[in-house]
Structures are given as C-alpha cells and as structure tokens.
Design a protein around this motif. Structure first.
Motif, PDB file in Angstrom:
ATOM      1  N   GLY A   1      -1.389   4.342  -7.281  1.00 55.80           N
ATOM      2  CA  GLY A   1      -2.455   3.426  -7.675  1.00 55.80           C
ATOM      3  C   GLY A   1      -2.978   2.534  -6.574  1.00 55.80           C
ATOM      4  O   GLY A   1      -4.002   1.870  -6.764  1.00 55.80           O
ATOM      5  N   SER A   2      -2.316   2.502  -5.408  1.00 56.27           N
ATOM      6  CA  SER A   2      -2.760   1.566  -4.369  1.00 56.27           C
ATOM      7  C   SER A   2      -4.102   1.968  -3.763  1.00 56.27           C
ATOM      8  O   SER A   2      -4.974   1.115  -3.564  1.00 56.27           O
ATOM      9  N   ALA A   3      -4.293   3.241  -3.460  1.00 55.31           N
ATOM     10  CA  ALA A   3      -5.572   3.679  -2.871  1.00 55.31           C
ATOM     11  C   ALA A   3      -6.714   3.470  -3.858  1.00 55.31           C
ATOM     12  O   ALA A   3      -7.805   3.023  -3.477  1.00 55.31           O
ATOM     13  N   GLU A   4      -6.455   3.769  -5.124  1.00 53.75           N
ATOM     14  CA  GLU A   4      -7.481   3.556  -6.152  1.00 53.75           C
ATOM     15  C   GLU A   4      -7.820   2.073  -6.264  1.00 53.75           C
ATOM     16  O   GLU A   4      -8.989   1.711  -6.431  1.00 53.75           O
ATOM     17  N   ALA A   5      -6.803   1.206  -6.136  1.00 53.50           N
ATOM     18  CA  ALA A   5      -7.026  -0.238  -6.213  1.00 53.50           C
ATOM     19  C   ALA A   5      -7.927  -0.714  -5.071  1.00 53.50           C
ATOM     20  O   ALA A   5      -8.839  -1.530  -5.280  1.00 53.50           O
ATOM     21  N   VAL A   6      -7.698  -0.190  -3.876  1.00 52.10           N
ATOM     22  CA  VAL A   6      -8.560  -0.546  -2.740  1.00 52.10           C
ATOM     23  C   VAL A   6      -9.991  -0.086  -3.024  1.00 52.10           C
ATOM     24  O   VAL A   6     -10.959  -0.823  -2.782  1.00 52.10           O
ATOM     25  N   GLY A   7     -10.146   1.095  -3.568  1.00 53.57           N
ATOM     26  CA  GLY A   7     -11.474   1.592  -3.931  1.00 53.57           C
ATOM     27  C   GLY A   7     -12.160   0.708  -4.946  1.00 53.57           C
ATOM     28  O   GLY A   7     -13.359   0.412  -4.819  1.00 53.57           O
ATOM     29  N   ARG A   8     -11.426   0.252  -5.944  1.00 49.11           N
ATOM     30  CA  ARG A   8     -12.023  -0.619  -6.968  1.00 49.11           C
ATOM     31  C   ARG A   8     -12.461  -1.948  -6.370  1.00 49.11           C
ATOM     32  O   ARG A   8     -13.521  -2.475  -6.741  1.00 49.11           O
TER      33      ARG A   8
ATOM     34  N   LEU B   1       0.818  -1.216   0.000  1.00 47.62           N
ATOM     35  CA  LEU B   1       0.000   0.000   0.000  1.00 47.62           C
ATOM     36  C   LEU B   1       0.850   1.264   0.000  1.00 47.62           C
ATOM     37  O   LEU B   1       0.474   2.278  -0.573  1.00 47.62           O
ATOM     38  N   ASN B   2       1.977   1.202   0.675  1.00 42.25           N
ATOM     39  CA  ASN B   2       2.853   2.376   0.783  1.00 42.25           C
ATOM     40  C   ASN B   2       4.303   1.962   0.552  1.00 42.25           C
ATOM     41  O   ASN B   2       4.641   0.784   0.629  1.00 42.25           O
ATOM     42  N   GLN B   3       5.112   2.951   0.274  1.00 38.07           N
ATOM     43  CA  GLN B   3       6.529   2.702   0.047  1.00 38.07           C
ATOM     44  C   GLN B   3       7.156   2.147   1.321  1.00 38.07           C
ATOM     45  O   GLN B   3       6.852   2.608   2.421  1.00 38.07           O
TER      46      GLN B   3
ATOM     47  N   LEU C   1      -7.038   8.154   2.550  1.00 34.56           N
ATOM     48  CA  LEU C   1      -6.660   8.126   1.144  1.00 34.56           C
ATOM     49  C   LEU C   1      -7.510   7.104   0.384  1.00 34.56           C
ATOM     50  O   LEU C   1      -8.020   7.394  -0.700  1.00 34.56           O
ATOM     51  N   ALA C   2      -7.679   5.924   0.951  1.00 35.43           N
ATOM     52  CA  ALA C   2      -8.521   4.908   0.307  1.00 35.43           C
ATOM     53  C   ALA C   2      -9.961   5.404   0.175  1.00 35.43           C
ATOM     54  O   ALA C   2     -10.615   5.179  -0.853  1.00 35.43           O
ATOM     55  N   ALA C   3     -10.450   6.092   1.203  1.00 31.03           N
ATOM     56  CA  ALA C   3     -11.824   6.601   1.195  1.00 31.03           C
ATOM     57  C   ALA C   3     -12.056   7.597   0.063  1.00 31.03           C
ATOM     58  O   ALA C   3     -13.174   7.699  -0.459  1.00 31.03           O
ATOM     59  N   GLN C   4     -11.018   8.315  -0.335  1.00 34.55           N
ATOM     60  CA  GLN C   4     -11.152   9.257  -1.452  1.00 34.55           C
ATOM     61  C   GLN C   4     -11.527   8.538  -2.745  1.00 34.55           C
ATOM     62  O   GLN C   4     -12.050   9.151  -3.667  1.00 34.55           O
ATOM     63  N   TYR C   5     -11.274   7.239  -2.803  1.00 35.87           N
ATOM     64  CA  TYR C   5     -11.580   6.437  -3.987  1.00 35.87           C
ATOM     65  C   TYR C   5     -12.672   5.409  -3.702  1.00 35.87           C
ATOM     66  O   TYR C   5     -12.812   4.430  -4.433  1.00 35.87           O
ATOM     67  N   GLY C   6     -13.428   5.620  -2.624  1.00 33.36           N
ATOM     68  CA  GLY C   6     -14.525   4.725  -2.287  1.00 33.36           C
ATOM     69  C   GLY C   6     -14.087   3.464  -1.563  1.00 33.36           C
ATOM     70  O   GLY C   6     -14.862   2.523  -1.429  1.00 33.36           O
ATOM     71  N   GLY C   7     -12.850   3.447  -1.078  1.00 31.95           N
ATOM     72  CA  GLY C   7     -12.337   2.267  -0.406  1.00 31.95           C
ATOM     73  C   GLY C   7     -12.384   2.379   1.098  1.00 31.95           C
ATOM     74  O   GLY C   7     -12.402   3.480   1.648  1.00 31.95           O
ATOM     75  N   GLN C   8     -12.412   1.226   1.744  1.00 31.69           N
ATOM     76  CA  GLN C   8     -12.322   1.194   3.199  1.00 31.69           C
ATOM     77  C   GLN C   8     -11.700  -0.120   3.623  1.00 31.69           C
ATOM     78  O   GLN C   8     -11.780  -1.113   2.914  1.00 31.69           O
TER      79      GLN C   8
END
Length: 187
Positions: free
Chosen positions: A32-39, A13-15, A76-83
């Motif tokens: 792309g990790s936060a967006e991936a969690v959202g997807r 998820l992070n460096q 950060l994940a929440a910004q892309y609909g992730g939790q």
C-alpha cells in the motif's frame, strides 16, 4: 502554499531490516505504500523522502546500490501516479558529526532548499516516520509529525510519550492509513 509530506524510507515505504537494506533485491515495498504516494500526488501534495543511509559509510553498499533502490522506489510509485519531488539521504555514520543525520533537521533543510520552500511551507508540512529520530528531525525543522507502526514504529510508539516535543504525534498503522486520514483533513 505548498502542501508537503516528507517520508522516512526504511520502515515507511519499504520493509526495514536490522541488517540494513543493502540492494535493490532487498528493497521490498510495504503493501500500500506506493499507492499511498500516488494518492498524495493525485491530490496535489508534494512528496519528498528524508532517509538516513549509514550503510554507505559502513561499506554495506555503494552509491550505485542506493541509486538503484531509489529508482525502484520511484518506478513503483510512478505506477500509481506518484513521484518524489526530492530524495535526501544522509550517507554518514552515527559518529561522523554531520548536520544531516536524523534526528538533526539537515535532510529537511536540504529538501526545503531543493524545492525552494518557505518556512511557512515547512510549518504546514508533515514528517512521517517509524522512528523517534524521524519525528524529532521533523519537529526541529518545524514540521507536524506522525508515526507509523510499520518498520520500527510499534517499538517507537511505546517511547513516544518520553519526548514531550513529539508526544502529541498521531499514530497510524501504516502510510496508507496516514494518507487516508490526511486527505480527509481541511487544507
């Protein structure tokens, strides 16, 4: 049946850092990790995190620092609909003889308990990590396993064949690439 993806944190998820990620400022998301969690979440997948955090035992950072890093990660994940349905961490050092430090399956067992999951859910779950110990923990718990090349993953890939229990694990460039593949699998 619950569709579950369990992620290692540092290097997925992070460096990652050989000097440890010790503060919210040092916690830097992999592109792309936060967006991936959202997807994943948009597709109805439950996402959890299982992370060794021996920096706590070593005194490199405190619980408030870890909480702040996880809050940043969650926001950060929440910004892309992730939790994250649950974040499990091992605060122990490698010589503390705990049952939660990966490659032991204790963190995955904590996630199962917290989310009230069955063994069938775990047998269908994926553990995604950048280190062999992540995959070994997943395999011990009964998960399917995948390696990402981010973090320590490129070095881990060279050793993957040395452990027959996880040698079959698919390898992906990063979490986003794993999610692309996973979401196109029949479920």
């Amino acid at each position: 049946m619950t569709r579950l993806i369990i992620l290692d944190r540092d290097g997925v998820l992070n460096q990652d850092s050989d000097a440890y990620v010790k503060s919210v400022e040092e916690w830097i998301a992999i592109d792309g990790s936060a967006e991936a969690v959202g997807r994943l979440c948009d597709a109805g997948v439950t996402v959890a995190v299982a992370t060794n955090q021996s920096g706590l035992a070593r005194g490199y950072f405190g619980q408030a620092d870890l909480d702040a890093m996880h809050e940043k990660m969650s926001q950060l994940a929440a910004q892309y609909g992730g939790q994250f349905a649950h974040i499990a961490w091992c605060p122990h050092g490698p010589d503390d003889c705990c049952d939660c430090r990966k490659p032991l399956p204790g963190l995955i067992e904590q996630i199962c308990t917290a989310l009230k999951l069955s063994q069938a859910d775990i047998d269908n779950a994926w553990m995604v990590g950048d280190a062999l110990r992540d995959l070994q923990a997943g395999h011990s718990a009964g998960c399917q396993t995948a390696l990402v090349r981010t973090g320590k993953g490129s070095q881990s890939e060279k050793k993957l064949a040395d452990d027959a229990s996880i040698a079959h694990s698919p390898v992906f460039d990063d979490l986003a690439t794993f999610v692309d593949w996973y979401l196109h699998q029949p479920h």
